[in-house]
Structures are given as C-alpha cells and as structure tokens.
Design an enzyme around this catalytic site. Sequence first.
Site, PDB file in Angstrom:
ATOM      1  N   ASP A  58       0.920  -1.191  -0.230  1.00 66.49           N
ATOM      2  CA  ASP A  58       0.153  -0.102  -0.065  1.00 66.49           C
ATOM      3  C   ASP A  58       0.872   1.391  -0.080  1.00 66.49           C
ATOM      4  O   ASP A  58       1.922   1.347   0.819  1.00 66.49           O
ATOM      5  CB  ASP A  58      -0.924   0.047   1.151  1.00 66.49           C
ATOM      6  CG  ASP A  58      -1.989   0.992   1.148  1.00 66.49           C
ATOM      7  OD1 ASP A  58      -1.719   2.001   0.609  1.00 66.49           O
ATOM      8  OD2 ASP A  58      -3.320   0.671   1.767  1.00 66.49           O
ATOM      9  N   ASP A 122      -7.949  15.359 -15.711  1.00 69.73           N
ATOM     10  CA  ASP A 122      -8.520  16.756 -16.204  1.00 69.73           C
ATOM     11  C   ASP A 122      -9.627  16.993 -15.392  1.00 69.73           C
ATOM     12  O   ASP A 122     -10.154  18.139 -15.217  1.00 69.73           O
ATOM     13  CB  ASP A 122      -8.818  16.922 -17.825  1.00 69.73           C
ATOM     14  CG  ASP A 122      -9.620  15.620 -18.155  1.00 69.73           C
ATOM     15  OD1 ASP A 122     -10.120  14.939 -17.118  1.00 69.73           O
ATOM     16  OD2 ASP A 122     -10.003  15.611 -19.390  1.00 69.73           O
ATOM     17  N   GLU A 123     -10.156  16.106 -14.787  1.00 69.43           N
ATOM     18  CA  GLU A 123     -11.433  16.384 -13.696  1.00 69.43           C
ATOM     19  C   GLU A 123     -11.185  17.316 -12.749  1.00 69.43           C
ATOM     20  O   GLU A 123     -12.324  17.775 -12.229  1.00 69.43           O
ATOM     21  CB  GLU A 123     -11.906  15.015 -13.361  1.00 69.43           C
ATOM     22  CG  GLU A 123     -12.335  13.992 -14.309  1.00 69.43           C
ATOM     23  CD  GLU A 123     -13.044  12.726 -13.908  1.00 69.43           C
ATOM     24  OE1 GLU A 123     -13.461  12.868 -12.655  1.00 69.43           O
ATOM     25  OE2 GLU A 123     -13.098  11.847 -14.654  1.00 69.43           O
ATOM     26  N   TYR A 157     -14.546  11.552  -6.265  1.00 67.51           N
ATOM     27  CA  TYR A 157     -13.345  11.134  -7.065  1.00 67.51           C
ATOM     28  C   TYR A 157     -12.279  12.404  -7.347  1.00 67.51           C
ATOM     29  O   TYR A 157     -11.381  12.516  -6.904  1.00 67.51           O
ATOM     30  CB  TYR A 157     -13.123  10.380  -8.343  1.00 67.51           C
ATOM     31  CG  TYR A 157     -12.133  10.174  -9.245  1.00 67.51           C
ATOM     32  CD1 TYR A 157     -11.020   9.568  -8.645  1.00 67.51           C
ATOM     33  CD2 TYR A 157     -12.104  10.715 -10.396  1.00 67.51           C
ATOM     34  CE1 TYR A 157      -9.996   9.469  -9.596  1.00 67.51           C
ATOM     35  CE2 TYR A 157     -11.036  10.660 -11.306  1.00 67.51           C
ATOM     36  CZ  TYR A 157     -10.006  10.169 -10.890  1.00 67.51           C
ATOM     37  OH  TYR A 157      -8.818   9.945 -11.830  1.00 67.51           O
ATOM     38  N   LYS A 161      -8.531  13.759  -6.099  1.00 66.37           N
ATOM     39  CA  LYS A 161      -7.294  14.118  -6.907  1.00 66.37           C
ATOM     40  C   LYS A 161      -6.995  15.613  -7.001  1.00 66.37           C
ATOM     41  O   LYS A 161      -5.716  15.957  -6.931  1.00 66.37           O
ATOM     42  CB  LYS A 161      -7.577  13.600  -8.384  1.00 66.37           C
ATOM     43  CG  LYS A 161      -7.781  12.262  -8.712  1.00 66.37           C
ATOM     44  CD  LYS A 161      -6.748  11.515  -8.455  1.00 66.37           C
ATOM     45  CE  LYS A 161      -5.410  11.590  -9.422  1.00 66.37           C
ATOM     46  NZ  LYS A 161      -4.487  10.665  -9.426  1.00 66.37           N
ATOM     47  N   LYS A 212     -24.810   0.030 -22.244  1.00 64.34           N
ATOM     48  CA  LYS A 212     -25.653   1.083 -21.256  1.00 64.34           C
ATOM     49  C   LYS A 212     -25.013   2.325 -21.309  1.00 64.34           C
ATOM     50  O   LYS A 212     -24.040   2.586 -21.004  1.00 64.34           O
ATOM     51  CB  LYS A 212     -25.620   0.609 -19.879  1.00 64.34           C
ATOM     52  CG  LYS A 212     -25.861  -1.003 -19.728  1.00 64.34           C
ATOM     53  CD  LYS A 212     -27.484  -1.096 -19.532  1.00 64.34           C
ATOM     54  CE  LYS A 212     -27.716  -2.495 -19.197  1.00 64.34           C
ATOM     55  NZ  LYS A 212     -28.337  -3.528 -20.359  1.00 64.34           N
TER      56      LYS A 212
END
Length: 341
Positions: A58, A122-123, A157, A161, A212
């Site tokens: 980890d 990029d988020e 998320y 980041k 979907k």
Amino acid sequence: MKLMVTGGAGFIGSNFVHYVYENHPDVQIVVLDKLTYAGNKANIESILGDRVKLVVGDICDAPLVDRLMADVDACVHYAAESHNDNALIDPSPFLHSNVVGTYTLLEAARKYDVRFHHVSTDEVYGDLPLREDLPGHGEGVGEKFTTESRYNPSSPYSSTKAASDMLVHGWTRSFGVRATISNCSNNYGPYQHIEKFIPRQITNILSGIRPKLYGTGKNVRDWIHTTDHSAAVWTILTKGKIGETYLIGADGEQDNKTVLEMILRLMGKDPQDYDHVKDRPGHDLRYAIDATKLRTELGWAPQYTDFETGLKHTIDWYTANQDWWQAEKAAVEAKYAKSGQ
Ligand code: NAD
Ligand code: DAU
C-alpha cells in the site's frame, strides 16, 4: 535510472511500465501496487524479472514506502482509486489512497530527494459547457482546459485528485521536492478495467448484454490512447521543468452516444441496439484539453490521431483476451444493476 511506478499493475500504470520496458532498456523498474480489485499482476507478468520487479503493498504504508524510495532515482505516481461511480457509493478508499497515499509518497520523496512525477486528471478543473450551448457552437472561443484554468472539482473522486495535486504544490514550494504534475484526459486502450465506459460496452456486446448509456449520452470526453499518455509522462519526467504542470490530451473530443454507436458499428451490430440508463449524479458535461504547452515546450505529439482506428485495436484486444476479463464480468454488471445502471 531506477524508477518506482506506483499503481503499475493497473490500467495506465501497466501500459507505462510496458512502454518504459520496451523503449528505455537502461531503466530498472520497481512497481508498488496493492493489487486492489483494479490491479492485476497479469498486466505486467510477461516482463517481471531482472528489470521489472513487483512489490505488493500500500502506498499509505510509510515504512514500506520509505524503504523503496531510499533506493530509487525517480517515482512516477499512478496509484489511486480511479472510478467515479465507485466514489459515489463509498468515497472512503479514495481519501485513503488518493490523499493519504500521495502524502506518504511525498514525505519519502522529500527525505531522499527523489524526482517525483504525479499523474493526475483533467477532472480537477470540473467541467465545461457543451459546445452546442456556447455562442457560435464554441468555435474559436478557446474554451478548453489550460494550466490557467481554476481548480473546480465536482465529484468525490475528482476532489481527492485535486487535493493530491495541492499536496504536490505545497511539498514542491515549501520543501523543494523536485516534482511535476500532469493532468490527462480520458484514456482508452488495453488492460482497462471493465467497469469503465469503453471496455464495459465492448464486453457487454461480447457477452450478449445490451450496452448501457448514462442519461442522454451528450456528455463529452476527450479520448487519448494510453500509449500516447505514457509517452507524454516519460517526456515530462525527463524534460519537464520542476514545479510545472502539463496538460495531456490528444484533441479527441467525442460524445458518449457517438462512441457507443461507433463501438456497435465496429462490432457488426445495429448502432441503435443499446439502453439509456439512469444518469450519474453530478455527471460532468464535457472535458477538453489544450495541450499546447506540452507540445510546444517539450515537443510531445500523440501517435494515435485516429480515434476509430485506436478503438478498433481496443475492441480486438478485448475480443482476443476474454480470459483477462470474463471472470469479473458478472460481478461488475451486478454492481451496476444495483444502481440502476
Ligand atoms: P486503475 O484503477 O486501473 O489502477 C489503479 C492502480 O492503483 C491499481 O493497480 C491498484 O491496485 C493501485 N492502487 C490503488 N490504491 C492503491 C494503494 N493504496 N496502494 C498501492 N496501489 C494502489 O486506474 P487507472 O485508470 O490506470 O489510473 C491511474 C492513474 O491515472 C490514477 O491516478 C488516475 O487518477 C489517473 N488518470 C486516469 C485517467 C483515465 O482515463 N483512466 C485519466 C487521467 C488520469
Ligand atoms: O477525465 C479523466 C478521467 O476519465 C479519469 O480521471 C478517471 O480515472 C477515469 O475513470 C475517467 O473518468 P470518467 O468518469 O470520464 O470515465 P468513465 O469510463 O467512468 O465514463 C466515461 C463516460 O461514459 C462518462 O460520461 C460516463 C459515461 N458512461 C460510463 C459508463 C461506465 C456511460 O454512459 N455508461 C457506462 O456504462
């Protein structure tokens, strides 16, 4: 060079390990990976040996990280919880791996003065309006993300980041850690987990399940082949300026509906043969990267400039490697079914 690659058994990390192994024979690689549900030893098994070692562990394990960092020249940090839909169900592992993990690595990089490259998304910049909602359909208004864009994450998320990017900034300025950051757009290619959009639809079709599409399918992602991402990260690691951020993207904007219909057509199916399902809460509308800085200052350029060809190769890979994903397919779909997706 002795290089540590965190998350090197995941999708993008393993593609990077293969890229370095094939293109830079003088580099020794230590992969540190916890082998979560998203990590798979099989992704790098064929190259494990003298030049590539795998340590299962980890990135939040400070003594382990300290021991490994003491023995390397550079660290490229990919390890993270990466899937938005999972963070909407349980954000806690995202805080652990993405925030505490990055902190733990930075502390060790600081102690041993190791060159550190942080792989981000990029988020962190949030989303952009759809072109159709912009005056003149967005032509020539320069409405892409640049390194000047404001941090504005919209999901659990992306907020973890963004936090990890901020830690890198703080450790660089205050402690002199020799770090760079890259924020890349959506990757596609081999070894991507089948929870993600493109492999989920390909493996649905191969399994006789209807694909979907979330919501209207108008949401836009800026697709880049993962090999082009690897080349960009190598370029930044070796030529990038300490303290700088580089945006990585290959001008690959496509809306989800177009991508899904392209997949169906390339797989010989009726392009309309899919279901619209419940939309993702807070679903970011559009991402688009302006990679001018990386192209002009460091001379990087993408090789996969035709999305349809790259997608065809990706379909061929999932078709030829059904053993790699089949055991997990039912569980992934059962999890989505619980969310109505
Ligand atoms: P992935 O989920 O496929 O792989 C993540 C890897 O990290 C796995 O091998 C997992 O076992 C490992 N890992 C997770 N937590 C760990 C921990 N605590 N300790 C050690 N290892 C751990 O993710 P990916 O799509 O390959 O993304 C890799 C990186 O690139 C992430 O940092 C992500 O934010 C970033 N990124 C991804 C994309 C994309 O399109 N997928 C785009 C831009 C940036
Ligand atoms: O932009 C970079 C980011 O790209 C990375 O930081 C993330 O780690 C990576 O997972 C990816 O995030 P997205 O949320 O954009 O990727 P995902 O593959 O989950 O979804 C892509 C688009 O497809 C998104 O608009 C949601 C939609 N979608 C997704 C799935 C799984 C569907 O329409 N149907 C689906 O079944």
